[in-house]
Design a protein around this motif. Structure first.
Motif, PDB file in Angstrom:
ATOM      1  N   PHE A 288     -42.605-115.408 -45.971  1.00  0.00           N
ATOM      2  CA  PHE A 288     -41.852-116.650 -46.156  1.00  0.00           C
ATOM      3  C   PHE A 288     -41.234-116.688 -47.557  1.00  0.00           C
ATOM      4  O   PHE A 288     -40.033-116.929 -47.719  1.00  0.00           O
ATOM      5  N   LEU A 289     -42.046-116.400 -48.564  1.00  0.00           N
ATOM      6  CA  LEU A 289     -41.569-116.423 -49.948  1.00  0.00           C
ATOM      7  C   LEU A 289     -40.589-115.283 -50.233  1.00  0.00           C
ATOM      8  O   LEU A 289     -39.619-115.464 -50.965  1.00  0.00           O
ATOM      9  N   ASP A 290     -40.837-114.120 -49.655  1.00  0.00           N
ATOM     10  CA  ASP A 290     -39.958-112.961 -49.854  1.00  0.00           C
ATOM     11  C   ASP A 290     -38.543-113.242 -49.351  1.00  0.00           C
ATOM     12  O   ASP A 290     -37.569-112.737 -49.900  1.00  0.00           O
ATOM     13  N   ARG A 291     -38.451-114.071 -48.344  1.00  0.00           N
ATOM     14  CA  ARG A 291     -37.143-114.419 -47.777  1.00  0.00           C
ATOM     15  C   ARG A 291     -36.543-115.665 -48.442  1.00  0.00           C
ATOM     16  O   ARG A 291     -35.582-116.223 -47.941  1.00  0.00           O
ATOM     17  N   GLU A 292     -37.137-116.070 -49.551  1.00  0.00           N
ATOM     18  CA  GLU A 292     -36.648-117.204 -50.346  1.00  0.00           C
ATOM     19  C   GLU A 292     -36.548-118.474 -49.510  1.00  0.00           C
ATOM     20  O   GLU A 292     -35.561-119.204 -49.571  1.00  0.00           O
ATOM     21  N   MET A 293     -37.608-118.743 -48.743  1.00  0.00           N
ATOM     22  CA  MET A 293     -37.644-119.912 -47.878  1.00  0.00           C
ATOM     23  C   MET A 293     -38.419-121.040 -48.555  1.00  0.00           C
ATOM     24  O   MET A 293     -39.319-120.789 -49.358  1.00  0.00           O
ATOM     25  N   VAL A 294     -38.057-122.256 -48.236  1.00  0.00           N
ATOM     26  CA  VAL A 294     -38.792-123.446 -48.661  1.00  0.00           C
ATOM     27  C   VAL A 294     -39.051-124.285 -47.413  1.00  0.00           C
ATOM     28  O   VAL A 294     -38.278-124.235 -46.454  1.00  0.00           O
ATOM     29  N   LEU A 295     -40.139-125.055 -47.445  1.00  0.00           N
ATOM     30  CA  LEU A 295     -40.522-125.841 -46.282  1.00  0.00           C
ATOM     31  C   LEU A 295     -40.332-127.332 -46.542  1.00  0.00           C
ATOM     32  O   LEU A 295     -40.936-127.898 -47.454  1.00  0.00           O
ATOM     33  N   TYR A 296     -39.480-127.936 -45.726  1.00  0.00           N
ATOM     34  CA  TYR A 296     -39.325-129.391 -45.710  1.00  0.00           C
ATOM     35  C   TYR A 296     -40.035-129.893 -44.459  1.00  0.00           C
ATOM     36  O   TYR A 296     -39.819-129.350 -43.366  1.00  0.00           O
ATOM     37  N   THR A 297     -40.873-130.894 -44.624  1.00  0.00           N
ATOM     38  CA  THR A 297     -41.498-131.530 -43.470  1.00  0.00           C
ATOM     39  C   THR A 297     -41.185-133.021 -43.512  1.00  0.00           C
ATOM     40  O   THR A 297     -41.129-133.620 -44.579  1.00  0.00           O
ATOM     41  N   VAL A 298     -40.958-133.567 -42.341  1.00  0.00           N
ATOM     42  CA  VAL A 298     -40.821-135.015 -42.193  1.00  0.00           C
ATOM     43  C   VAL A 298     -41.805-135.395 -41.094  1.00  0.00           C
ATOM     44  O   VAL A 298     -41.647-135.005 -39.942  1.00  0.00           O
ATOM     45  N   VAL A 299     -42.855-136.089 -41.507  1.00  0.00           N
ATOM     46  CA  VAL A 299     -43.927-136.474 -40.598  1.00  0.00           C
ATOM     47  C   VAL A 299     -43.990-137.999 -40.550  1.00  0.00           C
ATOM     48  O   VAL A 299     -44.249-138.635 -41.576  1.00  0.00           O
ATOM     49  N   GLY A 300     -43.710-138.541 -39.378  1.00  0.00           N
ATOM     50  CA  GLY A 300     -43.706-139.991 -39.247  1.00  0.00           C
ATOM     51  C   GLY A 300     -42.732-140.665 -40.194  1.00  0.00           C
ATOM     52  O   GLY A 300     -42.982-141.761 -40.690  1.00  0.00           O
TER      53      GLY A 300
ATOM     54  N   GLN B  84     -42.491-115.102 -36.773  1.00  0.00           N
ATOM     55  CA  GLN B  84     -42.074-113.693 -36.838  1.00  0.00           C
ATOM     56  C   GLN B  84     -40.653-113.535 -36.290  1.00  0.00           C
ATOM     57  O   GLN B  84     -39.864-112.757 -36.819  1.00  0.00           O
ATOM     58  N   ALA B  85     -40.318-114.300 -35.253  1.00  0.00           N
ATOM     59  CA  ALA B  85     -38.949-114.282 -34.719  1.00  0.00           C
ATOM     60  C   ALA B  85     -37.975-114.899 -35.724  1.00  0.00           C
ATOM     61  O   ALA B  85     -36.834-114.436 -35.855  1.00  0.00           O
ATOM     62  N   VAL B  86     -38.423-115.911 -36.450  1.00  0.00           N
ATOM     63  CA  VAL B  86     -37.594-116.528 -37.492  1.00  0.00           C
ATOM     64  C   VAL B  86     -37.319-115.498 -38.588  1.00  0.00           C
ATOM     65  O   VAL B  86     -36.178-115.339 -39.036  1.00  0.00           O
ATOM     66  N   PHE B  87     -38.352-114.772 -39.012  1.00  0.00           N
ATOM     67  CA  PHE B  87     -38.177-113.741 -40.041  1.00  0.00           C
ATOM     68  C   PHE B  87     -37.215-112.654 -39.558  1.00  0.00           C
ATOM     69  O   PHE B  87     -36.371-112.191 -40.321  1.00  0.00           O
ATOM     70  N   ALA B  88     -37.334-112.271 -38.293  1.00  0.00           N
ATOM     71  CA  ALA B  88     -36.439-111.252 -37.736  1.00  0.00           C
ATOM     72  C   ALA B  88     -34.994-111.746 -37.743  1.00  0.00           C
ATOM     73  O   ALA B  88     -34.066-110.976 -38.045  1.00  0.00           O
ATOM     74  N   GLU B  89     -34.787-113.022 -37.428  1.00  0.00           N
ATOM     75  CA  GLU B  89     -33.446-113.604 -37.457  1.00  0.00           C
ATOM     76  C   GLU B  89     -32.874-113.556 -38.879  1.00  0.00           C
ATOM     77  O   GLU B  89     -31.720-113.189 -39.087  1.00  0.00           O
ATOM     78  N   ILE B  90     -33.686-113.913 -39.845  1.00  0.00           N
ATOM     79  CA  ILE B  90     -33.248-113.866 -41.251  1.00  0.00           C
ATOM     80  C   ILE B  90     -32.908-112.439 -41.653  1.00  0.00           C
ATOM     81  O   ILE B  90     -31.903-112.198 -42.327  1.00  0.00           O
ATOM     82  N   ASP B  91     -33.726-111.490 -41.241  1.00  0.00           N
ATOM     83  CA  ASP B  91     -33.502-110.093 -41.618  1.00  0.00           C
ATOM     84  C   ASP B  91     -32.206-109.532 -41.048  1.00  0.00           C
ATOM     85  O   ASP B  91     -31.675-108.546 -41.565  1.00  0.00           O
TER      86      ASP B  91
ATOM     87  N   MET C 198     -29.440-111.349 -41.022  1.00  0.00           N
ATOM     88  CA  MET C 198     -28.357-112.063 -41.711  1.00  0.00           C
ATOM     89  C   MET C 198     -27.725-111.178 -42.779  1.00  0.00           C
ATOM     90  O   MET C 198     -28.434-110.444 -43.481  1.00  0.00           O
ATOM     91  N   PRO C 199     -26.407-111.251 -42.928  1.00  0.00           N
ATOM     92  CA  PRO C 199     -25.711-110.412 -43.914  1.00  0.00           C
ATOM     93  C   PRO C 199     -26.238-110.571 -45.353  1.00  0.00           C
ATOM     94  O   PRO C 199     -26.394-109.580 -46.052  1.00  0.00           O
ATOM     95  N   MET C 200     -26.518-111.793 -45.768  1.00  0.00           N
ATOM     96  CA  MET C 200     -27.001-111.986 -47.145  1.00  0.00           C
ATOM     97  C   MET C 200     -28.354-111.328 -47.357  1.00  0.00           C
ATOM     98  O   MET C 200     -28.638-110.819 -48.420  1.00  0.00           O
ATOM     99  N   ARG C 201     -29.187-111.341 -46.334  1.00  0.00           N
ATOM    100  CA  ARG C 201     -30.514-110.721 -46.444  1.00  0.00           C
ATOM    101  C   ARG C 201     -30.380-109.195 -46.467  1.00  0.00           C
ATOM    102  O   ARG C 201     -31.099-108.517 -47.196  1.00  0.00           O
ATOM    103  N   ARG C 202     -29.451-108.650 -45.718  1.00  0.00           N
ATOM    104  CA  ARG C 202     -29.267-107.190 -45.686  1.00  0.00           C
ATOM    105  C   ARG C 202     -28.807-106.653 -47.029  1.00  0.00           C
ATOM    106  O   ARG C 202     -29.119-105.535 -47.373  1.00  0.00           O
ATOM    107  N   ARG C 203     -28.033-107.476 -47.757  1.00  0.00           N
ATOM    108  CA  ARG C 203     -27.578-107.058 -49.077  1.00  0.00           C
ATOM    109  C   ARG C 203     -28.753-107.071 -50.007  1.00  0.00           C
ATOM    110  O   ARG C 203     -29.019-106.467 -50.891  1.00  0.00           O
TER     111      ARG C 203
END
Length: 144
Positions: free
Chosen positions: A66-78, A130-137, A139-144
């Motif tokens: 998650f961190l390697d792909r420069e992801m951040v988590l936003y949650t909205v609960v209730g 894991q499917a989300v990570f594969a989708e990111i991988d 992406m053109p920006m991730r391949r660079r």
């Protein structure tokens, strides 16, 4: 100038700052070109989608991916928003939900937002990180 035209000009003059303020209060604007936000919106704390994402992120390998792909988590609960566990103001939470056209009481939703600010993936309770990570991988920006 007619009264109608004056009113229209005045209304437009008022609306422009309000629209700009709504954009500025959207926390995703600050993420653009820096991170890949994941937004999880659920109606209640015990929701299966939220539990699935949080459980996955407690695993070291998943958290590192998650961190390697420069992801951040936003949650909205209730209706209450957080970014990586830190509370968002009601204004920022509302702007986030409005920008993504999501209802905090609606169905559980998982969104992957790209660095360009576009929605790249929309999932429900059965999201597979894991499917989300594969989708990111792919992406053109991730391949660079």
């Amino acid at each position: 100038m007619s009264k109608r035209l004056k009113f229209a000009v005045f209304a437009l003059w008022l609306a422009v700052p309000l629209a700009a303020a709504a954009v500025e209060s959207n926390p995703l604007v600050a993420e653009r070109w820096k991170t890949r936000p994941v937004v999880v919106v659920v109606p209640a704390p015990g929701d299966a989608l939220l539990a699935r994402v949080e459980s996955a992120l407690r695993q070291t390998a998943t958290r590192e991916a998650f961190l390697d792909r420069e992801m951040v988590l936003y949650t909205v609960v209730g209706g209450k928003g957080r970014r990586n566990g830190r509370a968002l103001s009601a204004t920022h939470t509302g702007a986030l939900l409005n920008a993504l056209q999501l209802d905090p009481a609606g169905p559980p939703t998982f969104l992957l937002i790209g660095k360009d600010g576009g929605i790249k993936m929309t999932e429900g309770p059965d999201v597979d990180l894991q499917a989300v990570f594969a989708e990111i991988d792919r992406m053109p920006m991730r391949r660079r």
